[in-house]
Design a protein around this motif. Structure first.
Motif, mmCIF file in Angstrom:
data_model
loop_
_atom_site.group_PDB
_atom_site.id
_atom_site.type_symbol
_atom_site.label_atom_id
_atom_site.label_comp_id
_atom_site.label_asym_id
_atom_site.label_seq_id
_atom_site.Cartn_x
_atom_site.Cartn_y
_atom_site.Cartn_z
ATOM 1 N N LEU A 104 0.960 -1.121 -0.292
ATOM 2 C CA LEU A 104 -0.039 0.596 0.055
ATOM 3 C C LEU A 104 0.861 1.343 0.371
ATOM 4 O O LEU A 104 0.655 2.103 -0.687
ATOM 5 N N ALA A 105 1.479 1.559 0.657
ATOM 6 C CA ALA A 105 2.901 2.542 1.026
ATOM 7 C C ALA A 105 3.332 2.429 -0.475
ATOM 8 O O ALA A 105 3.763 4.460 -0.925
ATOM 9 N N ALA A 106 3.853 1.744 -1.288
ATOM 10 C CA ALA A 106 4.780 1.581 -2.251
ATOM 11 C C ALA A 106 3.785 1.876 -3.864
ATOM 12 O O ALA A 106 4.385 3.242 -4.215
ATOM 13 N N GLU A 107 2.254 1.991 -3.714
ATOM 14 C CA GLU A 107 1.480 1.587 -4.783
ATOM 15 C C GLU A 107 0.542 3.496 -4.101
ATOM 16 O O GLU A 107 0.294 3.921 -4.877
ATOM 17 N N PHE A 108 0.593 3.394 -2.954
ATOM 18 C CA PHE A 108 -0.185 5.048 -2.661
ATOM 19 C C PHE A 108 0.788 5.892 -3.027
ATOM 20 O O PHE A 108 0.837 7.064 -3.948
ATOM 21 N N ALA A 109 2.227 5.896 -3.079
ATOM 22 C CA ALA A 109 3.669 6.664 -3.429
ATOM 23 C C ALA A 109 3.880 7.263 -4.755
ATOM 24 O O ALA A 109 3.600 7.944 -5.206
ATOM 25 N N GLU A 110 3.382 5.910 -5.240
ATOM 26 C CA GLU A 110 3.045 5.697 -6.213
ATOM 27 C C GLU A 110 2.085 6.698 -7.501
ATOM 28 O O GLU A 110 2.416 7.741 -8.471
#
Lengths: 347, 347
Positions: A104-110
């Motif tokens: 989630l953290a990675a995808e939200f950062a995207e």
DNA sequence: CGAAATCACTAACGCGCGTTAGTGACGTCA
DNA sequence: TGACGTCACTAACGCGCGTTAGTGATTTCG
């Protein structure tokens, strides 16, 4: 009383000593106004900045290690970039959940957003909202007034996993949980088991989730013309496998006997195996077991556990898509299938 | 150009429609100035507010569901209440870690701070700092310039678990890790094992932590006059227990043979058990195994695993004490012992 | 060659809050 | 009666930023 807050160019010198650099410091250093700095750093369109000036500002910012203040920015812009994962005790941290949060953290950062978690257990700690002011919140069980309060306080997207009307909640229970239950039932059915059991989780915090799973299992059984599964709790406190042994005995003594059980998670599945061992029995010969949510422990069990795995990366992507859709005022897209049987040797 | 930003009392009416209530709305509603609202709500000392006025303000705030804006508050106060747990891939989420984070959140709340985690894996996501501006940061491995940059940007306490000079890091490696290693070695020694092995974790992300543990184990062995432990990796990828079987064979074929192994964590311990089974052997008769970090899976293993458990609540309390001390400019207190042997049947 | 448009900027507002420096009204004491 | 406090407040600053409304200087165009 005169009021001239800013644009009071200081004589010479660089940044004020000590404190962090502000855009005013950068402006002073570059010999331009704060507005210009802002234009350059944000690439504001509709503004023409000649290259030499641009470079001066950029260099000054780098030299002073300038980083804009989040508070000031969100205060002026009116919204932040933070998505709060308001992690409830009903969703205890497991390796699986950890992976989900990481994805989630990675995808939200995207997506230009910053995901942040705040776990609470003793009491829901509403202060986080005051301390963070997120654009979006993903939570487990928010009372209606809490949701309206959040909305009221600037949270633009609220996802509550227990709200009937929430499209994400509908996916979680309608697709994800149903997927787990359906695959478990179908896998056991394909191995010839028609009287099924359900091993409840040992963790008391999972009581609500357990109830939802049981409902999904009942539906899945009914869909295949099977009787409702026999739910048994396996208290996990204390040492030894006696409680699990009692559970196994309860299933086997039924007429007709339960021959296949769906475990809520990996720990419940491991408990069933332990209960079998206590009787000198083993899976799958004496009782077939299928768990949910893969983990190293499931792979290393005796026998290795057949599991229904949930794809956490796809799950994360869907959640992010849901949040960004909500933020843009678009409808939440349909959720993907995320479940899959991992074949091993306990069925 | 006239400049009168505020105190422009609106004719009548209540809050501006739509947007969240501000302290100005409360002031208007209560018929007082914003300052008075602030005094009442913050209990500012040195200000005398008569009870009736106080009540009017309080009621107005409640009626409008007023919650102060975190951004504005920290902007004006100059510091936030957020402690960022900058969760690195080197510390993957396990149930244990989840519990730690949960305890941290609760204990920090007790101290008036708000704990928040941000996991990163692909690349360190420095944007969180821009999006959050915490007072304190707990991280794994921060380059020196990152630390100074944080300090420079208003982070008042930075804890980096790999920094030699960090008192918390010293405790983690000096007390916690050494405690695990020492107890593992002493427990095996007391069962008569003098040639020990070390089962490295299967998760590649744990490589650094594994190196630290091995160092601690070597020290513990040396302290008791034992030879250095024989470290063996147990790759966890793929199905089956063959890699673990090879590891077990490697230990047993040594002369003199390894008879007791310290596992990095529960998964590593489970892997060793699986390797033993592959050879038709079992713990503790053919090889004693002691793991670290308790978990349900360890309790349910065959045989149930003897473990060195770490008290996560005490750990959390110490971390919170360290951070608050740092914030107050006091020295970090000495860290407590947090390790303990959980007796089961694998030694 | 004068008007209009563009360029390259800057002044200043307002976001919501904590906080300091007042400011009249009222009571107290010599 | 007047100096002096205390009471109960309010005006206004500044935190750091995004953004709009300018403003002179230069260029373009009819």
């Amino acid at each position: 009383m005169g009021h001239k807050t800013e644009e009071v160019r200081m004589a010479g010198g660089t940044a004020r000593s000590g404190r962090r650099a502000t855009s005013a410091d950068v402006a002073r250093e570059a010999g331009v106004s704060r507005s210009t700095v802002s234009f350059v750093l944000n690439g504001t369109k509709g503004q023409t900045i000649p290259e030499p000036t641009r470079q001066r500002v950029l260099e000054a910012a780098a030299r002073l290690r300038y980083a804009p203040s989040a508070e000031a920015r969100t205060l002026s812009r009116g919204r932040s970039d933070v998505v709060l994962l308001y992690q409830p005790p009903q969703l205890p941290m497991t390796a699986d959940m950890g992976a989900l949060v990481e994805f989630l953290a990675a995808e939200f950062a995207e997506a230009g957003l910053t995901a942040v978690t705040h776990p609470w257990s003793r009491k829901p700690d509403g202060d986080v909202l005051t301390a963070i002011t997120p654009v979006a919140v993903i939570a487990w069980d928010l009372p209606d007034d809490a949701v309206t309060a959040m909305r009221h306080n600037g949270v633009r997207a609220v996802i509550s996993l227990t709200a009937e009307s929430d499209p994400v909640a509908q996916w979680i229970w309608g697709t994800r949980e149903n997927g787990i239950a359906r695959l478990q039932v179908e896998r056991l059915l394909s191995a010839g088991h028609r009287r099924l059991g359900y091993a409840r989780p040992h963790d008391a915090r999972l009581a609500e989730a357990s109830e939802m799973r049981l409902k999904a299992l009942r539906q899945a059984c009914a869909a295949h013309g099977l009787p409702a599964p026999v739910a048994v709790s396996i208290p996990g406190d204390g040492e030894g496998a006696r409680p699990a042994a009692d559970a196994v005995a309860a299933w086997r003594e039924l007429v007709p006997a339960v021959t296949g059980v769906c475990a809520h998670d990996d720990v419940a599945a491991l408990s069933v195996l332990a209960g079998l061992r206590e009787h000198g029995l083993a899976a799958p010969a004496d009782l077939a077991v299928i768990g949910a949510g893969d983990s190293p422990a499931a792979r290393l069990a005796v026998p290795p556990l057949t599991m229904v795995a949930v794809d956490m990366l796809v799950t994360a992507r869907h959640l992010v898509a849901a949040v960004t859709s909500l933020l843009d005022g678009r409808p939440v897209p349909a959720g993907p299938e995320v479940t899959q049987v991992i074949e091993r040797h306990s069925v």
